[in-house]
Design a protein around this motif. Structure first.
Motif, mmCIF file in Angstrom:
data_model
loop_
_atom_site.group_PDB
_atom_site.id
_atom_site.type_symbol
_atom_site.label_atom_id
_atom_site.label_comp_id
_atom_site.label_asym_id
_atom_site.label_seq_id
_atom_site.Cartn_x
_atom_site.Cartn_y
_atom_site.Cartn_z
ATOM 1 N N PHE A 176 -100.109 72.373 81.406
ATOM 2 C CA PHE A 176 -100.346 70.969 81.050
ATOM 3 C C PHE A 176 -99.096 70.152 81.363
ATOM 4 O O PHE A 176 -98.173 70.047 80.570
ATOM 5 C CB PHE A 176 -100.689 70.841 79.568
ATOM 6 N N LEU A 177 -99.117 69.587 82.550
ATOM 7 C CA LEU A 177 -97.950 68.849 83.029
ATOM 8 C C LEU A 177 -98.410 67.844 84.069
ATOM 9 O O LEU A 177 -99.217 68.165 84.948
ATOM 10 C CB LEU A 177 -96.948 69.809 83.676
ATOM 11 N N ARG A 227 -94.240 61.885 75.519
ATOM 12 C CA ARG A 227 -95.001 60.660 75.729
ATOM 13 C C ARG A 227 -94.856 59.806 74.478
ATOM 14 O O ARG A 227 -94.805 60.330 73.367
ATOM 15 C CB ARG A 227 -96.507 60.929 75.904
ATOM 16 N N PHE A 251 -92.989 59.814 69.133
ATOM 17 C CA PHE A 251 -93.298 60.487 70.392
ATOM 18 C C PHE A 251 -94.160 61.727 70.217
ATOM 19 O O PHE A 251 -94.084 62.415 69.205
ATOM 20 C CB PHE A 251 -91.992 60.878 71.101
ATOM 21 N N THR A 252 -94.949 61.982 71.244
ATOM 22 C CA THR A 252 -95.704 63.219 71.344
ATOM 23 C C THR A 252 -94.899 64.177 72.212
ATOM 24 O O THR A 252 -94.354 63.775 73.245
ATOM 25 C CB THR A 252 -97.066 62.946 72.005
ATOM 26 N N TRP A 253 -94.844 65.430 71.794
ATOM 27 C CA TRP A 253 -94.104 66.447 72.534
ATOM 28 C C TRP A 253 -95.055 67.198 73.436
ATOM 29 O O TRP A 253 -96.021 67.802 72.960
ATOM 30 C CB TRP A 253 -93.401 67.397 71.558
ATOM 31 N N LEU A 254 -94.779 67.178 74.726
ATOM 32 C CA LEU A 254 -95.581 67.928 75.687
ATOM 33 C C LEU A 254 -94.980 69.336 75.808
ATOM 34 O O LEU A 254 -93.875 69.597 75.329
ATOM 35 C CB LEU A 254 -95.587 67.185 77.021
ATOM 36 N N PRO A 255 -95.702 70.251 76.452
ATOM 37 C CA PRO A 255 -95.235 71.651 76.454
ATOM 38 C C PRO A 255 -93.781 71.822 76.908
ATOM 39 O O PRO A 255 -93.024 72.575 76.275
ATOM 40 C CB PRO A 255 -96.206 72.335 77.417
ATOM 41 N N LEU A 281 -91.441 70.588 74.142
ATOM 42 C CA LEU A 281 -91.506 71.460 72.969
ATOM 43 C C LEU A 281 -90.706 72.742 73.189
ATOM 44 O O LEU A 281 -90.075 73.273 72.272
ATOM 45 C CB LEU A 281 -92.975 71.781 72.703
ATOM 46 N N TYR A 323 -101.961 75.656 76.010
ATOM 47 C CA TYR A 323 -100.549 75.259 76.000
ATOM 48 C C TYR A 323 -100.254 74.452 74.753
ATOM 49 O O TYR A 323 -101.080 73.648 74.297
ATOM 50 C CB TYR A 323 -100.213 74.456 77.251
ATOM 51 N N GLU A 324 -99.036 74.664 74.261
ATOM 52 C CA GLU A 324 -98.685 74.015 72.996
ATOM 53 C C GLU A 324 -98.077 72.629 73.209
ATOM 54 O O GLU A 324 -97.196 72.450 74.053
ATOM 55 C CB GLU A 324 -97.698 74.888 72.207
ATOM 56 N N VAL A 325 -98.542 71.685 72.426
ATOM 57 C CA VAL A 325 -97.975 70.337 72.367
ATOM 58 C C VAL A 325 -97.702 70.039 70.893
ATOM 59 O O VAL A 325 -97.933 70.874 70.027
ATOM 60 C CB VAL A 325 -98.946 69.288 72.966
ATOM 61 N N HIS A 326 -97.217 68.858 70.617
ATOM 62 C CA HIS A 326 -96.969 68.501 69.215
ATOM 63 C C HIS A 326 -97.095 66.993 69.053
ATOM 64 O O HIS A 326 -96.327 66.237 69.641
ATOM 65 C CB HIS A 326 -95.577 68.962 68.786
ATOM 66 N N PHE A 327 -98.063 66.586 68.257
ATOM 67 C CA PHE A 327 -98.264 65.160 68.025
ATOM 68 C C PHE A 327 -97.534 64.722 66.772
ATOM 69 O O PHE A 327 -97.286 65.522 65.870
ATOM 70 C CB PHE A 327 -99.757 64.862 67.876
ATOM 71 N N PRO A 328 -97.247 63.445 66.703
ATOM 72 C CA PRO A 328 -96.647 62.926 65.474
ATOM 73 C C PRO A 328 -97.636 63.031 64.312
ATOM 74 O O PRO A 328 -98.861 63.030 64.519
ATOM 75 C CB PRO A 328 -96.390 61.446 65.791
ATOM 76 N N TYR A 365 -104.313 62.742 82.990
ATOM 77 C CA TYR A 365 -105.198 63.430 83.926
ATOM 78 C C TYR A 365 -106.288 62.501 84.434
ATOM 79 O O TYR A 365 -106.730 61.601 83.713
ATOM 80 C CB TYR A 365 -105.842 64.648 83.240
ATOM 81 N N LEU A 415 -108.780 72.414 80.745
ATOM 82 C CA LEU A 415 -107.491 72.366 80.062
ATOM 83 C C LEU A 415 -107.722 72.691 78.585
ATOM 84 O O LEU A 415 -108.655 72.182 77.973
ATOM 85 C CB LEU A 415 -106.908 70.955 80.170
#
Lengths: 598, 598
Positions: free
Chosen positions: A9-10, A35, A42-46, A49, B69-74, B124, B132
């Motif tokens: 996911f990029l 993002r 902010f949201t952390w993308l892979p 993270l 895949y790992e992400v992280h939201f606020p 995307y 995904l």
């Protein structure tokens, strides 16, 4: 498991984000690390993270080495503990407050001193339980007035905050030193230059307070340092107090006409045009050799309003040499927890004795500034205004000033205050020479809180003699997401990011180029081999993507070591690319693998 | 590094916490894993955090295996996305809302469907980017009306939530299956029994929805299962619709006096006392063989009020066989997103045609219930009220009922609704036999969201033909902190916790007993040896603490393997203690180490 770019996911971006003010923000967004979700959030993308997790792992490791244990507090907390400490109010607009469905008050914690204190109070009761150091890595919330610079000043951010608990001052010193040492190791492992500066120790009454600043132009903090080793935050700088000057031989105060001189510069110009040149010794040490009037001969009286925690508003007047400004940060710290505001027109209307532009401490009929004076307004002096210094200042009459007004003879203040700005060339307080000014970004803070929170919240233990003693605490913070941003700010070039190996999202990026299945097969097997030997591999396996695009992406992403598998694959040749130096070297597969796994 | 109990941040408690309702809460607090910070909000102590991290590691591992895949939201999010999806309103009191300093609306996210959807939309745009799957492990917030049972229903809790994105239904099925498989592996690795039950698929219009329930008496969810393999949440159970019955030979409706019979039971008693026994075939299938009147012969008409999202309130009447209740959970799901409230006295005053206790769909002058009736109130029937079934029900006249009132002939509803309670012995809808009821706790949910969020928030991609198609999504959640609590709920005895090895906070607890330095020296070296071989060791090195206290603490903490180093130390003998079986065995040090590191 090898991470394949075809599925990962990029999405890298060719354009800079419109709101990015700083390099780190621009590159972290473009390279697909973060993002924006809301201002300062902010949201952390892979990719992001993974870097964040590596920084956290280094911190956890060094916390364990320092004997600290990890806990985790809630972000959503009830009002009561913060009410007890007074911070529910003193945070002002700086925190997020909310109610639950029953109307009970909650906050999103900006820091957790209260909770740490109460937790230890809850569980521990004896000196035998101490020393104790505990920490958390946790998302914190501050409702910043101006969230900016991407991760550098956000409203939701990750911090490591540690606290130490001791029952003696000696124990507290040892706990402090252990954390300070851990911070040095953390920053060294992150490859992050730091300066340890003396910092203001605030309201808590603790003894030591030091900030770890990373010297960087975009830094929000100004610090001073001398060649002799002194370093301090401007808030913590202390003025070297000059010797007092004997009053003998100084003339009497002289009131003179000074039409249209409401500013220091107009007053200086007027004085040079209309007064005799200043006699030697007529003013303070900064002006001893002056042959004409300068701003340093004048005493500037600045009217400020303090908003106290209980809501009351108090005027205060600061007397500083006219060649200095009142520094916003120093004044904020000097009067905390009161908030400092400019005086208003209404304030002047309420105090008709204050003649705007011509304010001074003295008049022929008596003192005008000070708690015992005609106005009753508290008057605080810069420490340079020592007894015997003579000043040009307002005569409290429109269009008139006075000169040869001598401190300690003709006027006194209600005390001294450290609020004048610090300048390059000012003496370091430890005698180690003149200071220079630099910009830095706070990356860590070690701080002896002392007994403030323990006293307020009742954290006491029984000592060896069975006597209840109040615990002394230290507070130690590192901004995890801020450090990530600073690392990005430092490690980049015009092509993109260049991560230090200690925090890179992957150890190696393998790039298969061309259309030849041989290259892809080889890239595949090399990736698997590297992973098997413990490396974390990002494999750019995208078909139908040109080598140019793949290389540009690799440069933007910033994995420090890149392995290109392309044209030479049939001959078992690959190319090793050092992202930082730019060096590229063709060598046999086995040799490349050996180098990467060395 | 060996963790020494003499320094570790831990205090075990002899007393149960006053507010602990369930075993897991009681033991996790007593053994020093968690502390309460506010109702439904907990602080994680070092032991608890270690177990939580192990559960998270297993989840991360299986998510990676499933290609997610790992992400992280606020946690702190702006209102807008939730406004767009309608959930800002539909969550009602169930979420925490707040303002920032500028007055902008924010919430603490209870789930992140909107944010995941917008993130993918943001980055995307092509079918080539799909499929995904992305996930996060994150702290979520729900303002539960009654936070209870410790971690089982908290207001701040940790979840893993994954989402899949596909552009075809076949792709969505594959993504769903991958997550479903991952969930099975996760629960197997955790040693956690589970039942996969069909679940309600809610408002989103998705096709499949299954819950992973752990069967446990304290569970909040009731589910049904048949010996033939059917399993469903009660909300998802569907009634087997009986065949319609011919009207031929059925008598006409007969109104009869029924004084003082406002309840089903009084009506049944009255009927048996004053009416002829029911003729065969005079009622529905459940009553075919009855020789006297039963509750199953009666039609109960329940008045409810729906509170719609737009704030309007609508009365609705449900007709169910008198031997069934309207099930709260089934009615909630049936009418969502409207909220269901009981009818009030005011509602009856507003509708004088509804005679309380004697309500029925029919009167001699025409229909009383239904959109086209005299009252105009929507009337929905249980699916068992098929055409040809005859009922005893209210005659809409005080103290009077009617019998032989035939569905489809004398009255009809505005539709059918699945809200009657499910009973043991009811048929499984797949024909696999009668169901039994069991209690369970939801530990996971896999759910085809379909296109609801993608449609609402505009997530479309170009397909192979360059045509914009709406993405279809799946949602996959696991309650991390809930799982930890369930594991504690399952793995304990009267002495304390007994962790499965996969999630135990430490691999081995070494306990040194006695006052002999030999024992402590040996315990020290064995601990170091075990750590060096990769085990995580908790070493109880406390001096001046009795063996009894040390053993009680070890039993309470629940590390599955305990090594006692005491009296036999001088002879190189130690004792290996299996916490679960209670077996203790004396053996030479080398043998013990070999067994532990095997």
């Amino acid at each position: 498991m090898v991470t394949r770019l075809s599925h990962f996911f990029l999405r890298t971006l060719r354009e800079d984000p419109a709101d990015a003010e700083v390099t780190s923000h621009r590159l972290l967004v473009r390279a697909g690390y973060i993002r924006r979700a809301a201002p300062g959030i902010f949201t952390w993308l892979p990719l992001g993270l993974k870097v964040k997790a590596k920084i956290e792992a280094i911190i956890r490791d060094e916390m364990a080495n320092a004997g600290a244990y990890e806990v985790h507090f809630p972000a959503l907390l009830p009002r009561e503990p913060y009410e007890q400490s007074g911070r529910w109010t003193s945070y002002g607009d700086g925190i997020f407050r909310l109610h639950d469905r029953k109307g009970a008050d909650y906050l999103l914690a900006p820091t957790h001193e209260e909770m740490f204190t109460l937790l230890v109070k809850d569980l521990y009761s004896s000196y035998k339980d101490l020393p104790l150091s505990i920490y958390q890595i946790q998302d914190k919330y501050r409702d910043e007035a101006r969230p900016r610079a991407g991760l550098l000043r956000g409203r939701e951010f990750t911090m490591k905050d540690a606290y130490s608990f001791d029952y003696t001052d000696e124990g507290q010193d040892a706990s402090y030193q252990a954390q300070r040492d851990a911070y040095e190791r953390i920053f060294q492992r992150l490859g992050l230059e730091y300066v340890i500066v003396a910092a203001d120790n605030g309201l808590m009454g603790g003894a030591r307070s030091e900030e770890f600043l990373h010297p960087i132009a975009v830094g929000e903090d100004t610090f001073v340092r001398s060649a002799g080793g002194y370093a301090a935050n401007v808030e913590a700088y202390t003025t070297t107090i000059p010797d007092a000057i004997p009053f003998d031989g100084l003339g009497e105060p002289v009131i003179f006409d000074s039409p249209n001189t409401p500013t220091i510069q107009t007053l200086v110009d007027h004085s040079n045009a209309h007064l005799d040149a200043p006699a030697p010794g007529v003013a303070g040490p900064d002006t001893a050799d002056a042959t004409e009037w300068t701003a340093a001969h004048t005493l500037k009286n600045v009217v400020l309003a303090l908003r106290h925690l209980d809501g009351t508003r108090e005027l205060v007047i600061i007397g500083v040499p006219g060649d200095r400004e009142v520094d916003d940060k120093r004044v904020e710290v000097a009067f905390a927890p009161a908030a400092v505001e400019p005086a208003t027109e209404q304030d002047f209307e309420n105090n008709p004795l204050l003649v705007k532009g011509y304010i001074g401490p003295w008049s022929e009929t008596g003192a005008v500034l000070g708690e015992e004076s005609a106005t009753g307004i508290r008057f605080l002096l810069d420490p340079r205004v020592v007894d015997g210094t003579a000043w040009v200042t307002g005569a409290n009459i429109d269009q008139k000033h006075v000169h040869t007004l001598v401190a300690g003879r003709d006027f006194t203040g209600d005390g001294f205050v450290e609020v004048a700005n610090v300048r390059a060339g000012d003496p370091a307080p430890d005698g180690s020479g003149p200071v220079e000014l630099a910009r830095g970004m706070e990356i860590g803070h070690v701080f002896q809180l002392g007994r403030f929170f323990a006293e307020t919240l009742g954290l006491k233990v029984l000592d060896e003699n069975g006597k209840l003693v109040t615990v002394t605490m230290g507070s130690y913070g590192i901004g995890v997401t801020r450090i990530l941003a600073i690392l990005a700010e430092l490690n980049n070039d015009d092509k993109g990011l260049v991560w230090p190996e200690s925090v890179a999202p992957f150890d190696v990026q393998v790039v298969a180029t061309g259309r030849d299945a041989v290259a892809f097969d080889l890239a595949e097997s090399v990736s698997a081999q590297l992973e098997a030997s413990g490396l974390d591999v990002l494999y750019d396996d995208r078909a139908k993507v040109s080598p140019g695009v793949k290389f540009a992406d690799a440069e933007l992403i910033g994995v420090p070591r890149i392995l290109i598998v392309g044209r030479g694959a049939a001959d078992g040749q690959v190319e090793l690319w050092d992202r930082r130096s730019g060096d590229r070297e063709v060598l046999p597969v086995a040799g490349a693998v050996a180098r990467l796994t060395a």
